[in-house]
Design an enzyme around this catalytic site. Sequence first.
Site, PDB file in Angstrom:
ATOM      1  N   VAL A 128       3.024   5.900  -2.828  1.00 39.27           N
ATOM      2  CA  VAL A 128       4.433   6.649  -3.090  1.00 39.27           C
ATOM      3  C   VAL A 128       4.180   6.832  -4.946  1.00 39.27           C
ATOM      4  CG1 VAL A 128       6.936   6.347  -3.665  1.00 39.27           C
ATOM      5  CG2 VAL A 128       5.769   5.881  -1.517  1.00 39.27           C
ATOM      6  N   GLY A 130       0.789  -1.227   0.188  1.00 43.45           N
ATOM      7  CA  GLY A 130      -0.037   0.006  -0.016  1.00 43.45           C
ATOM      8  C   GLY A 130       0.861   1.306   0.072  1.00 43.45           C
ATOM      9  N   ASP A 131       2.046   1.192   0.813  1.00 41.47           N
ATOM     10  CA  ASP A 131       3.011   2.302   0.915  1.00 41.47           C
ATOM     11  C   ASP A 131       3.357   2.610  -0.707  1.00 41.47           C
ATOM     12  OD1 ASP A 131       2.725   2.963   3.527  1.00 41.47           O
ATOM     13  OD2 ASP A 131       3.713   1.116   3.790  1.00 41.47           O
ATOM     14  N   GLN A 132       3.816   1.529  -1.400  1.00 43.73           N
ATOM     15  CA  GLN A 132       4.444   1.424  -2.724  1.00 43.73           C
ATOM     16  C   GLN A 132       3.349   2.153  -3.716  1.00 43.73           C
ATOM     17  OE1 GLN A 132       7.790   0.669  -4.039  1.00 43.73           O
ATOM     18  NE2 GLN A 132       6.688   2.329  -4.996  1.00 43.73           N
TER      19      GLN A 132
END
Length: 650
Positions: A454, A449-451
């Site tokens: 970003v 989810g962070d990727q």
Amino acid sequence: MSQSGRAHIQALTTALPRLDTGRLRSWGRLLADRLPAGARLLVAGNGGSAAEAQHLTSELVGRFRTERAPLSAIALHADSSSVTAITNDYGPREVFARQVHAHGRPGDVLLLLSTSGTSPNILAAAHAGRELGLTVWALTGPAPNPLAEAADQAVCVDADQVATIQECHLVAVHLLCAAVEAHLTPSDTVTAREDGRRLVVVGDVLLDRDITGTADRLSPEAPVPVLADAHPTDRPGGAGLAALLAAREPGWHVTLVCGLGQDGPGARAGALLEEAGVDVINLATSGTTPVKTRVRAADRTLLRFDTPAAPLPLGTLPDQVHARLAEAAAVLVCDYGRGITSHDELRQALTEAATGRPLVWDPHPKGAVPVPGTTLAVPNTDEALLTADTGPRDLAGDAARAARLLSAWPVTQVAVTRGSLGAVLVTDPDAHPQVVPARPAAGDTCGAGDQLAVTAALMLGTRQLPSHALAQAVDAATAYVRAGGPASLTTPPTTGPLGPLELAARVRARGGRVVGAGGVFDLLHAGHLSLLEQARRLGDALIVCINADTSVRRLKGDDRPVVGEQERATLLEALDCVDGVLIFEEDTPEEILAQLRPDIWVKGGDYAGRRIPEADLVESWGGTVVTVPYLDGNSTTARIARLTQRAGAR
């Protein structure tokens, strides 16, 4: 010169120095960012303002001073057929608003010219643009006026005479064109900005720790696995992981505004971020940093335990944060519910930053709502359920939740991320949602989810439209999982998609099974699809080996293949069940198999009762050769013969 002429010039020379040239320069910069990436400028005005609006569009589609690519700019009043038809059918008030609904997309800019700022058809267009998520600008006469209030930003000419206002508007049009071309023309300043874009990440930081080992027996004390040869690996978590992922992207400088506890885990996370080249601005005055620990074996999590995560005491916002936000090409907020997004000064700074650059908000149910002007919010299904409990856990439910959040939050669009299913984007509660499916991926999903968040922020920061940015973000999250998730952080970032052999090596390294299948795959048909879908279910990645054109001609004659090798490979790679394609020149696949070394080699069931020629080779490294049920009646050779016979009969 007559007295009236001198008075006219005096009025103009009085008004021009008060023209907001700084805002016009910022408008030019935004147009230079958005228009080359596919956005459009829509312009409208009445009477003399219409002429100036059309003058602006002609300069952008053509050129103002320098030679450059044409930019998309449309004068809504210039299409006389549409103007008369809309006026006849819907009334003069809707003449521009209806065209805005027809042409406008999120990411487009709507510029409206009105000397009075009260024209009903111009005001209706402004409201339509705001409803659709367009950036709405106004060139008007003296403020305050209704159009300036309805627009996101306005340049208001302080003059009494209509003629003076229109002349200042013409100067403003030329200044805007000059600003656009200045930001499109290569220069040392522009090159430096392009070569060193800055992303500001704001959010809560944790320390993630993986304890990894082998588990091949159960404890005699209880039915639990015994972990042997264990070793720990630390990495920044939360917004820290997002900053770390962003710092791996070439050409980006990353600043992280966060709270780091004054303890050992905080120092460890800070050191890892500094080592990765992240500029950390710590707002915490004391407190502890949460630690999330996973115990893992065979690419599986056996246990996770977390330390307490009390909110951190945060100090005042330093001037450095304002400076970094002003320099940023994009801003990403990663809220992990520890209070940083409730910091009043920081929220005000983020609200101001959102007016000049894309801001992506990754929310948390315990966190604050996004700030006004947020470009894209990216809650996952669970977060959306807790915030907007609407409908079942399926595509329709996620779309309904996205629409509800779009209405509740001051954001331009909402994308509910759906894990392995991709994402659904809603830009208008009354319009159809846009679905971005994900390709199948097996692996550690921690940080996916962070990727995604970003990549969405970086793509928006490089002038991509939200729909394109989200599609690339879903692909990046899938590639991150395929590469091993957090384990990929210890390897250099790739500059492109993994090759089939590299992908196979990574799958095998994390304990997965590589499946291979081979053939010509000329005129792709249902029998091929059945074979490939069954093969993919047998492992974690499917690599298809296909004969090169020269090999096919030797095996099947000069009239084959019907479809060339590159097109065959492209069609196969487009299938969700296929993870990679290898082309071999030899008549048999032994040489390419020796490089791929699949754990399972699959052939169609028409080999039943016969030993497959390459079986000895595959079994030499412990691989298994299998057949799957063959879909009868789908021979490519027979199909070509039938087509040839029909063509001859004609």
